[in-house]
Structures are given as C-alpha cells and as structure tokens.
Design a protein around this motif. Structure first.
Motif, PDB file in Angstrom:
ATOM      1  N   PRO A  29      11.233  36.633  62.138  1.00  0.00           N
ATOM      2  CA  PRO A  29      12.362  35.703  62.274  1.00  0.00           C
ATOM      3  C   PRO A  29      11.893  34.333  62.733  1.00  0.00           C
ATOM      4  O   PRO A  29      10.815  34.177  63.297  1.00  0.00           O
ATOM      5  N   MET A  30      12.736  33.338  62.473  1.00  0.00           N
ATOM      6  CA  MET A  30      12.456  32.007  63.001  1.00  0.00           C
ATOM      7  C   MET A  30      12.567  32.026  64.520  1.00  0.00           C
ATOM      8  O   MET A  30      13.260  32.855  65.103  1.00  0.00           O
ATOM      9  N   GLU A  31      11.867  31.080  65.159  1.00  0.00           N
ATOM     10  CA  GLU A  31      11.894  30.969  66.616  1.00  0.00           C
ATOM     11  C   GLU A  31      12.223  29.535  67.009  1.00  0.00           C
ATOM     12  O   GLU A  31      11.908  28.595  66.280  1.00  0.00           O
ATOM     13  N   ARG A  32      12.812  29.394  68.161  1.00  0.00           N
ATOM     14  CA  ARG A  32      13.213  28.066  68.625  1.00  0.00           C
ATOM     15  C   ARG A  32      12.004  27.275  69.113  1.00  0.00           C
ATOM     16  O   ARG A  32      11.091  27.817  69.712  1.00  0.00           O
ATOM     17  N   THR A  33      12.051  25.977  68.866  1.00  0.00           N
ATOM     18  CA  THR A  33      11.049  25.068  69.411  1.00  0.00           C
ATOM     19  C   THR A  33      11.361  24.796  70.873  1.00  0.00           C
ATOM     20  O   THR A  33      12.307  25.342  71.444  1.00  0.00           O
ATOM     21  N   LEU A  34      10.573  23.943  71.484  1.00  0.00           N
ATOM     22  CA  LEU A  34      10.943  23.409  72.786  1.00  0.00           C
ATOM     23  C   LEU A  34      12.297  22.710  72.672  1.00  0.00           C
ATOM     24  O   LEU A  34      12.659  22.222  71.587  1.00  0.00           O
ATOM     25  N   PRO A  35      13.066  22.626  73.743  1.00  0.00           N
ATOM     26  CA  PRO A  35      14.354  21.935  73.656  1.00  0.00           C
ATOM     27  C   PRO A  35      14.176  20.456  73.337  1.00  0.00           C
ATOM     28  O   PRO A  35      13.127  19.862  73.592  1.00  0.00           O
ATOM     29  N   GLY A  36      15.221  19.867  72.789  1.00  0.00           N
ATOM     30  CA  GLY A  36      15.145  18.473  72.370  1.00  0.00           C
ATOM     31  C   GLY A  36      14.730  17.529  73.476  1.00  0.00           C
ATOM     32  O   GLY A  36      13.988  16.566  73.244  1.00  0.00           O
ATOM     33  N   ASP A  37      15.182  17.786  74.702  1.00  0.00           N
ATOM     34  CA  ASP A  37      14.830  16.905  75.822  1.00  0.00           C
ATOM     35  C   ASP A  37      13.325  16.843  76.052  1.00  0.00           C
ATOM     36  O   ASP A  37      12.820  15.853  76.603  1.00  0.00           O
ATOM     37  N   ALA A  38      12.595  17.889  75.672  1.00  0.00           N
ATOM     38  CA  ALA A  38      11.146  17.892  75.863  1.00  0.00           C
ATOM     39  C   ALA A  38      10.467  16.803  75.041  1.00  0.00           C
ATOM     40  O   ALA A  38       9.354  16.377  75.364  1.00  0.00           O
ATOM     41  N   TYR A  39      11.129  16.356  73.992  1.00  0.00           N
ATOM     42  CA  TYR A  39      10.574  15.315  73.128  1.00  0.00           C
ATOM     43  C   TYR A  39      11.182  13.944  73.391  1.00  0.00           C
ATOM     44  O   TYR A  39      10.695  12.937  72.860  1.00  0.00           O
ATOM     45  N   LEU A  40      12.257  13.905  74.186  1.00  0.00           N
ATOM     46  CA  LEU A  40      13.039  12.675  74.291  1.00  0.00           C
ATOM     47  C   LEU A  40      13.128  12.097  75.702  1.00  0.00           C
ATOM     48  O   LEU A  40      13.278  10.888  75.856  1.00  0.00           O
ATOM     49  N   SER A  41      13.055  12.924  76.724  1.00  0.00           N
ATOM     50  CA  SER A  41      13.407  12.446  78.055  1.00  0.00           C
ATOM     51  C   SER A  41      12.210  11.886  78.805  1.00  0.00           C
ATOM     52  O   SER A  41      11.077  12.370  78.677  1.00  0.00           O
ATOM     53  N   ALA A  42      12.494  10.883  79.622  1.00  0.00           N
ATOM     54  CA  ALA A  42      11.457  10.289  80.468  1.00  0.00           C
ATOM     55  C   ALA A  42      10.981  11.279  81.520  1.00  0.00           C
ATOM     56  O   ALA A  42       9.803  11.279  81.897  1.00  0.00           O
ATOM     57  N   ASP A  43      11.865  12.157  82.011  1.00  0.00           N
ATOM     58  CA  ASP A  43      11.461  13.140  83.011  1.00  0.00           C
ATOM     59  C   ASP A  43      10.442  14.116  82.427  1.00  0.00           C
ATOM     60  O   ASP A  43       9.451  14.464  83.092  1.00  0.00           O
ATOM     61  N   ALA A  44      10.685  14.583  81.201  1.00  0.00           N
ATOM     62  CA  ALA A  44       9.736  15.492  80.559  1.00  0.00           C
ATOM     63  C   ALA A  44       8.386  14.801  80.376  1.00  0.00           C
ATOM     64  O   ALA A  44       7.329  15.410  80.597  1.00  0.00           O
ATOM     65  N   TRP A  45       8.416  13.542  79.991  1.00  0.00           N
ATOM     66  CA  TRP A  45       7.162  12.812  79.817  1.00  0.00           C
ATOM     67  C   TRP A  45       6.421  12.672  81.145  1.00  0.00           C
ATOM     68  O   TRP A  45       5.193  12.841  81.200  1.00  0.00           O
ATOM     69  N   ARG A  46       7.127  12.392  82.233  1.00  0.00           N
ATOM     70  CA  ARG A  46       6.460  12.258  83.533  1.00  0.00           C
ATOM     71  C   ARG A  46       5.799  13.571  83.948  1.00  0.00           C
ATOM     72  O   ARG A  46       4.689  13.568  84.503  1.00  0.00           O
ATOM     73  N   ARG A  47       6.467  14.701  83.689  1.00  0.00           N
ATOM     74  CA  ARG A  47       5.854  15.986  84.023  1.00  0.00           C
ATOM     75  C   ARG A  47       4.609  16.237  83.180  1.00  0.00           C
ATOM     76  O   ARG A  47       3.581  16.701  83.697  1.00  0.00           O
ATOM     77  N   GLU A  48       4.680  15.926  81.905  1.00  0.00           N
ATOM     78  CA  GLU A  48       3.508  16.108  81.036  1.00  0.00           C
ATOM     79  C   GLU A  48       2.365  15.194  81.469  1.00  0.00           C
ATOM     80  O   GLU A  48       1.200  15.595  81.460  1.00  0.00           O
ATOM     81  N   ARG A  49       2.715  13.981  81.832  1.00  0.00           N
ATOM     82  CA  ARG A  49       1.681  13.042  82.248  1.00  0.00           C
ATOM     83  C   ARG A  49       0.912  13.582  83.444  1.00  0.00           C
ATOM     84  O   ARG A  49      -0.327  13.530  83.476  1.00  0.00           O
ATOM     85  N   GLU A  50       1.636  14.108  84.436  1.00  0.00           N
ATOM     86  CA  GLU A  50       0.989  14.562  85.659  1.00  0.00           C
ATOM     87  C   GLU A  50       0.316  15.917  85.503  1.00  0.00           C
ATOM     88  O   GLU A  50      -0.736  16.158  86.093  1.00  0.00           O
ATOM     89  N   ARG A  51       0.896  16.806  84.719  1.00  0.00           N
ATOM     90  CA  ARG A  51       0.392  18.178  84.678  1.00  0.00           C
ATOM     91  C   ARG A  51      -0.493  18.465  83.468  1.00  0.00           C
ATOM     92  O   ARG A  51      -1.140  19.519  83.439  1.00  0.00           O
ATOM     93  N   ILE A  52      -0.478  17.578  82.500  1.00  0.00           N
ATOM     94  CA  ILE A  52      -1.349  17.769  81.328  1.00  0.00           C
ATOM     95  C   ILE A  52      -2.385  16.662  81.264  1.00  0.00           C
ATOM     96  O   ILE A  52      -3.584  16.906  81.411  1.00  0.00           O
ATOM     97  N   PHE A  53      -1.946  15.430  81.091  1.00  0.00           N
ATOM     98  CA  PHE A  53      -2.877  14.359  80.758  1.00  0.00           C
ATOM     99  C   PHE A  53      -3.736  13.899  81.927  1.00  0.00           C
ATOM    100  O   PHE A  53      -4.822  13.363  81.718  1.00  0.00           O
ATOM    101  N   THR A  54      -3.284  14.096  83.160  1.00  0.00           N
ATOM    102  CA  THR A  54      -4.138  13.737  84.285  1.00  0.00           C
ATOM    103  C   THR A  54      -5.040  14.893  84.718  1.00  0.00           C
ATOM    104  O   THR A  54      -5.881  14.715  85.602  1.00  0.00           O
ATOM    105  N   ARG A  55      -4.896  16.064  84.091  1.00  0.00           N
ATOM    106  CA  ARG A  55      -5.674  17.236  84.502  1.00  0.00           C
ATOM    107  C   ARG A  55      -6.599  17.761  83.407  1.00  0.00           C
ATOM    108  O   ARG A  55      -7.591  18.426  83.708  1.00  0.00           O
ATOM    109  N   GLU A  56      -6.264  17.521  82.146  1.00  0.00           N
ATOM    110  CA  GLU A  56      -7.054  18.037  81.040  1.00  0.00           C
ATOM    111  C   GLU A  56      -8.114  17.007  80.623  1.00  0.00           C
ATOM    112  O   GLU A  56      -8.005  15.808  80.926  1.00  0.00           O
ATOM    113  N   TRP A  57      -9.122  17.474  79.904  1.00  0.00           N
ATOM    114  CA  TRP A  57     -10.098  16.560  79.303  1.00  0.00           C
ATOM    115  C   TRP A  57      -9.441  15.826  78.134  1.00  0.00           C
ATOM    116  O   TRP A  57      -8.826  16.442  77.263  1.00  0.00           O
TER     117      TRP A  57
END
Length: 400
Positions: A29-57
C-alpha cells in the motif's frame, strides 16, 4: 533521477513505526510522507538545522580547491560561516569564521544585497597567517593565537586558551566534509556507509572539476532529496533521460538494480544526448560499470551520479524551509582534460537539461504543498527508497 541512499543501504534495523513499510511489491500500500509542515514551517527548519546540519558531516567542496598552504574556503553551512584552511603541514583544518577578540569575521561574508544565487562558498589564500581585519589579532593556519596586538599575558591574554573555535574536517574521494560539532562527531566513514565500497573503482580522488553550475531552487531540501531518491517521476518529467535509460520509465522505476548499476539503451554507455563520448571510460571500472550508471545519495547534502567517463557531484546548501542552493560539479579524469580536443559540454548540457527539469518539478511541489487542503503526501510502492528521508529525519529529530 532516482537513487538509493547510503542511509537506506546501511539501515538494517527493522522498522517499528507503523507508517514505515518494507520492500515495494504489487500489493504494497501507499504510505504517508512527512506532514506538510515538515517542508514548510520555520520551526521544522530550526529543528533540522540544530539536530541534523550542525551534527552531521556536511560536504562543502573538493580538495582541489585547496591545493597549497594557506589556501582557504569560506563556506556557509546553514547560516554558520566556516573556514577550511590548508595548514603548513598540508593537512586541512576547520574553524568558525569568528575572531576570539570581539567576534569579527576573519573573512567577511558578502553583503546580503550581493546574494545573486551564487554558492555560499568563496576561496582565497592567507599569507602565512590568519589576521583579523578588525584589530589585527593574528592566528596560525592551524588556529592557535600568535599575537594580540599590544597585548600580552599581563592583560590576561592566554594564547593556549584563545585558539579559533574548531570545526571538524574529514575527506573522502577528493571531497571535503565539515562537522560543526566536532566533539560529538562520529567518524565520517559511519555516515558514508557502503558508498566507498560501491564506488571503489571510480577514481574519485584524482578527478578534477571541469565545470560548475549553481542552481537556486525554491524548494525545501527534503523535496529535492526525495525527488533524487526515486524514479517514479522519470517517465513524465525526463523524456530525454528515459530515451537514454529506458529502465527509468519501466514499471515506474521499480526494480532498478542500483548496486549493480542501471543499463543504458543499446549502444549507449554514458550520460550525454548521444549516449556516447570520445572520452575514455575510467580504466579501473568493471565491464558492467563501463556500460551502466551508478548513483548514491549521502545524507544530508550530497548526491553522486557516476557515468563511465565522468561524475556529476551535487551539493545541497539549504537556506530555510523554502530555498535550496545546489552546486553541480562535473568531474573528469585530468588526463582527458589535458587533451586539446577535450570538451565537457556533451555531458554538461545533458545534465543541465535534466537538472532544470528536476528543479522545476520540485518548485511545483513546494508551491503545491503550501495549499490549504494539503496535509501530507503519499509514497507509492516504487518510491520505497524515498522513505529514507522520512526515517532519516524522524530518527534525528526524535526526543530520545
């Protein structure tokens, strides 16, 4: 385009999330993607910035950009200005672009009004030392404070305590990676997963950049990565590409053998409009690799597309939830580049067409997701590898 990612190939832990499925099949069956806010909101971007881009290579370029002692790259990694410097002993060092005295930038970023879509990257050379333009505090290329003008230990200057703030630096395949949290960083090899082994016969270290194209894409970085990680879209979006690689449109791109490589049409063996070139294939390739195309996605910001005679290397430079600057470097064997008749345009022009088709559809997705009724999208069964971005983001944003 569509490629499996290093995360997918190395993640063998069974999924426990009820939304995460298994291998694609006719009755999956088809599966849902991340919710729309994950691609649109400034809050989601701030979390990604701190927990992904400042920690990963995070890949920032090629070693060839820093051939000599004192050479530097000034790069913008999700809003943090970073310097990568070739030290006197030939090693690479990384620092935040901040003087320890009053915080002035050691290499000034261009003014905001000068932002014209060029990559957040600038190269240059220090003349033996790094000198702050504000009060002339001077640092060695290795980051230690050499001199605080008119000051010494009587004024509280402790040179061993005032080195530049370090950034982790590692290399693979001629590429330079930085990590903004070096004290917590794991080895780059862990993040690369099986990619070095999969591409071991491609001479990435010795390749050189013949051309670079920079694209300013009005789409979230995850939209770009999802698009790259599946070929369900190839038939409708890439007619020229599917003419060259018919397997990309068969069954919506299901069942492609990414590890072994994807075959071209009969008589074709590289990514050009004709499917051929007067360039010689890389000599170390296997017989299959001389006739097939391989690709890898290395989260969070690197795509590699490997033909028998050239490599297209994509770096994503996310800038908020709605913009991603993308640099595409076209890498060739330097022996081929030295030939008088060398011309990269057959590959570059083909890639530029395919890239622009991708970026247009990604921007359409970004605009569409902002519509009021949109809450989330769906992954079709043949988009199984696109689920990697969902797993990758959820794992890194989890609260433990």
């Amino acid at each position: 385009m569509g490629y499996k990612s290093a995360a997918s190939a190395s993640n063998t832990t069974p999924a426990t999330d009820p939304d995460v499925g298994g291998d694609a099949s006719d009755d999956t069956p088809m599966e849902r993607t991340l919710p729309g806010d994950a691609y649109l909101s400034a809050d989601a971007w701030r979390r990604e910035r701190e927990r992904i881009f400042t920690r990963e290579w995070f890949c920032v370029g090629r070693e060839e950009s820093l051939p000599d002692r004192g050479d530097y790259l000034r790069v913008d990694v999700v809003g943090e200005s970073v310097l990568v410097v070739r030290d006197r002993d030939g090693s690479l060092k990384g620092f935040y672009n901040v003087c320890r005295h009053r915080g002035a930038q050691l290499v000034a970023d261009p003014p905001a009004e000068a932002d014209d879509g060029e990559p957040p990257c600038r190269s240059g050379r220090f003349r033996g030392a790094i000198v702050c333009p504000y009060h002339a505090w001077t640092y060695a290329l290795s980051g230690e404070l050499r001199q605080a003008r008119f000051l010494d230990e009587r004024h509280g200057v402790r040179r061993d305590e005032l080195s530049l703030h370090e950034v982790g630096v590692a290399t693979w395949g001629g590429f330079v990676f930085v990590n903004l949290s070096p004290a917590q960083a794991g080895p780059l090899e862990d993040q690369l997963g099986p990619v070095p082994e999969n591409l071991r016969r491609y001479p990435l270290d010795r390749l050189r950049t013949a051309r670079r194209i920079t694209y300013d894409v009005a789409a979230n970085w995850k939209v770009v990565a999802e698009n790259y990680n599946e070929c369900y879209h190839c038939g409708p979006v890439h007619p020229e590409l599917c003419e060259l690689v018919p397997a990309f449109r068969e069954d919506g791109g299901a069942g492609l053998d990414w590890e072994g490589g994807v075959p071209h049409r009969e008589g074709a063996w590289t990514f050009t409009f004709s499917g051929t070139s007067d360039r010689r294939p890389f000599p170390e390739l296997s017989e299959e690799e001389r006739e097939r195309h391989k690709g890898e996605l290395i989260y969070p910001n690197m795509f590699l597309s490997c033909s028998a005679d050239h490599v297209a290397a994509f770096l994503l430079w996310p800038d908020g939830p709605h913009r991603t600057v993308i640099t595409c470097d076209f890498l060739f064997d330097p022996a081929e580049m030295e030939r008088p008749e060398f011309d990269a345009s057959d590959a570059v022009d083909f890639w530029d067409l395919v890239n622009r088709q991708d970026w247009r559809i990604c921007e359409s997705v970004q605009r569409g997701m902002a519509s009021r009724p949109f809450t989330s999208g769906y992954y079709a069964p043949m988009e199984d590898y696109s689920l990697d971005i969902r797993r990758y983001v959820r794992e890194r944003l989890a609260d433990g």
